[in-house]
Design a protein around this motif. Structure first.
Motif, mmCIF file in Angstrom:
data_model
loop_
_atom_site.group_PDB
_atom_site.id
_atom_site.type_symbol
_atom_site.label_atom_id
_atom_site.label_comp_id
_atom_site.label_asym_id
_atom_site.label_seq_id
_atom_site.Cartn_x
_atom_site.Cartn_y
_atom_site.Cartn_z
ATOM 1 N N VAL A 194 0.057 -0.774 6.587
ATOM 2 C CA VAL A 194 0.490 -0.550 7.966
ATOM 3 C C VAL A 194 -0.387 -1.337 8.930
ATOM 4 O O VAL A 194 0.105 -2.013 9.851
ATOM 5 N N ARG A 195 -1.704 -1.293 8.715
ATOM 6 C CA ARG A 195 -2.634 -2.025 9.576
ATOM 7 C C ARG A 195 -2.389 -3.530 9.502
ATOM 8 O O ARG A 195 -2.347 -4.222 10.525
ATOM 9 N N ASN A 196 -2.233 -4.055 8.277
ATOM 10 C CA ASN A 196 -2.003 -5.485 8.110
ATOM 11 C C ASN A 196 -0.689 -5.929 8.737
ATOM 12 O O ASN A 196 -0.603 -6.997 9.340
ATOM 13 N N CYS A 197 0.340 -5.105 8.576
ATOM 14 C CA CYS A 197 1.646 -5.444 9.148
ATOM 15 C C CYS A 197 1.598 -5.476 10.663
ATOM 16 O O CYS A 197 2.175 -6.370 11.293
ATOM 17 N N GLY B 135 -5.149 8.107 -1.277
ATOM 18 C CA GLY B 135 -3.934 8.149 -0.489
ATOM 19 C C GLY B 135 -2.786 7.421 -1.175
ATOM 20 O O GLY B 135 -2.953 6.803 -2.237
ATOM 21 N N PRO B 136 -1.603 7.500 -0.587
ATOM 22 C CA PRO B 136 -0.429 6.842 -1.182
ATOM 23 C C PRO B 136 -0.664 5.352 -1.392
ATOM 24 O O PRO B 136 -1.244 4.678 -0.540
ATOM 25 N N GLN B 137 -0.204 4.839 -2.514
ATOM 26 C CA GLN B 137 -0.368 3.437 -2.876
ATOM 27 C C GLN B 137 0.999 2.754 -2.959
ATOM 28 O O GLN B 137 1.982 3.372 -3.339
ATOM 29 N N ILE B 138 1.013 1.490 -2.599
ATOM 30 C CA ILE B 138 2.248 0.702 -2.646
ATOM 31 C C ILE B 138 2.034 -0.498 -3.560
ATOM 32 O O ILE B 138 0.970 -1.122 -3.539
ATOM 33 N N GLY B 139 3.030 -0.817 -4.366
ATOM 34 C CA GLY B 139 2.944 -1.965 -5.265
ATOM 35 C C GLY B 139 2.851 -3.269 -4.496
ATOM 36 O O GLY B 139 3.331 -3.391 -3.364
ATOM 37 N N MET C 286 -1.948 -1.271 -3.252
ATOM 38 C CA MET C 286 -2.736 -1.289 -2.030
ATOM 39 C C MET C 286 -2.446 0.008 -1.264
ATOM 40 O O MET C 286 -1.310 0.478 -1.261
ATOM 41 N N PRO C 287 -3.474 0.596 -0.622
ATOM 42 C CA PRO C 287 -3.238 1.825 0.141
ATOM 43 C C PRO C 287 -2.212 1.616 1.248
ATOM 44 O O PRO C 287 -2.212 0.576 1.916
ATOM 45 N N MET D 173 5.958 -4.970 -2.696
ATOM 46 C CA MET D 173 6.304 -4.463 -1.380
ATOM 47 C C MET D 173 5.299 -4.922 -0.331
ATOM 48 O O MET D 173 5.658 -5.193 0.821
ATOM 49 N N VAL D 174 4.030 -5.033 -0.726
ATOM 50 C CA VAL D 174 3.003 -5.520 0.200
ATOM 51 C C VAL D 174 3.343 -6.927 0.668
ATOM 52 O O VAL D 174 3.287 -7.242 1.859
ATOM 53 N N PHE D 175 3.717 -7.793 -0.275
ATOM 54 C CA PHE D 175 4.029 -9.171 0.069
ATOM 55 C C PHE D 175 5.237 -9.250 1.002
ATOM 56 O O PHE D 175 5.254 -10.004 1.981
ATOM 57 N N LEU D 176 6.260 -8.492 0.666
ATOM 58 C CA LEU D 176 7.456 -8.497 1.491
ATOM 59 C C LEU D 176 7.141 -8.068 2.913
ATOM 60 O O LEU D 176 7.607 -8.665 3.886
#
Length: 312
Positions: free
Chosen positions: A165-168, A85-89, A159-160, A92-95
């Motif tokens: 989304v779940r963590n946020c 699935g789509p991955q994010i750097g 990270m997927p 962006m995850v930290f932000l």
């Protein structure tokens, strides 16, 4: 002069078993990461971080640094593909995960309009514990951002999106919930007053310092040995790392201690619930790490427990 024996690599869809591509004349020293790059040329939307390759549909995922000739395959290797699935750097995850709670809490602390009643907009609490709680919460997430950018070393660069989304949802919702009650105009200070607040604050600061010290120690261990070197962590001259004598994951121990002290300091039920759920999740992670240590290292200290000294 010996001839180089090339490999053929067939990549099948893990679910449908349909052939996605057939790679001819692949170098024997080619890595899985390089094979992913070749697959990416055929399917532009499937960038390497999005790919998961296995030798068996139900087997373990292959690592990017695995070498083709070292794998249990013949001249024609069959691999099974799964789209992650789509991955994010990570930036962006930290932000998303940490800056979100940081600013959400401040919205409640400053009581911006439409959160509480109109007459309470931009008012402040008369209790010092509310200000201390805001300072602790803010410093905690600033520390997390600093560690994430300058200290932590991650094996994966992305990270997927679904995980983010779940963590946020988890972090943001709990941040808003506990901030709502701690900064509420009707909030009352803890039962034992300043004594309860001050003792809890001291423990919180010590646990935050301990957590940071453990993360630095783990980072130094990876830096000394390099990515290929396998070592388990030991206590250093820093007293905060001496908890390694008793537990495998003292970073989780200190994290739970910080949130438990924050719960006592604010005497707020949502904080206690957040701490309890965090303990459950971190215990799962710690048990997994502890099991991996004991399986890999024969000389691993028997006294160590996963997360709580002598208990768990």
């Amino acid at each position: 002069m010996s001839r180089t024996t090339f490999f053929e690599v067939e990549v099948l869809d893990g679910r449908t078993r349909q052939q996605l591509c057939f790679l001819d004349k692949v170098e024997p020293h080619a890595t899985i990461g390089e094979i992913k790059s070749l697959l990416h040329k055929s399917y532009q939307q499937l960038y390497p971080a999005r790919q998961d390759l296995k030798l068996d549909p139900k087997g373990k995922s292959l690592k990017d640094d695995d070498v083709l000739q070292n794998l249990p395959v013949g001249p024609t290797a069959t691999m099974y593909f799964r789209d992650l699935g789509p991955q994010i750097g990570w930036t962006m995850v930290f932000l998303a995960e940490y800056i979100g709670p940081l600013f959400i809490y401040l919205l409640f602390y400053f009581r911006v309009p439409y959160i509480y009643s109109h007459r309470d907009a931009f008012t402040s609490s008369p209790y010092s514990v509310v200000t201390l709680a805001c300072a602790c919460h803010t410093c905690h997430y600033i520390k997390r951002l600093i560690e994430t950018i300058f200290v932590h070393r991650f094996s994966r660069g992305t990270m997927p999106l679904r995980t983010i989304v779940r963590n946020c949802v988890y972090y943001w919702t709990f941040s808003a919930w506990l901030a709502y009650y701690i900064n509420h105009p009707l909030y009352t200070p803890p039962s034992y007053g300043d004594m309860q607040v001050n003792y809890a604050l001291a423990i919180f600061v010590l646990c935050e310092a301990g957590n940071f010290s453990i993360h630095v120690a783990l980072n130094n261990l990876k830096a000394e040995g390099g990515p290929k070197c396998r070592k388990f962590p030991h206590p250093t001259k820093n007293p905060f790392t001496w908890l390694f004598f008793l537990v495998s994951c003292p970073n989780y121990t200190y994290e739970v201690g910080a949130w438990a002290s924050f719960s006592v300091m604010t005497q707020c039920l949502p904080v206690a619930l957040f701490t309890f759920l965090g303990l459950i999740q971190m215990t799962t992670w710690a048990k997994g790490k502890h099991k991996a240590y004991t399986r890999e290292f024969k000389d691993y200290p028997h006294l160590r427990m996963p997360i709580l000294p002598l208990l768990l």
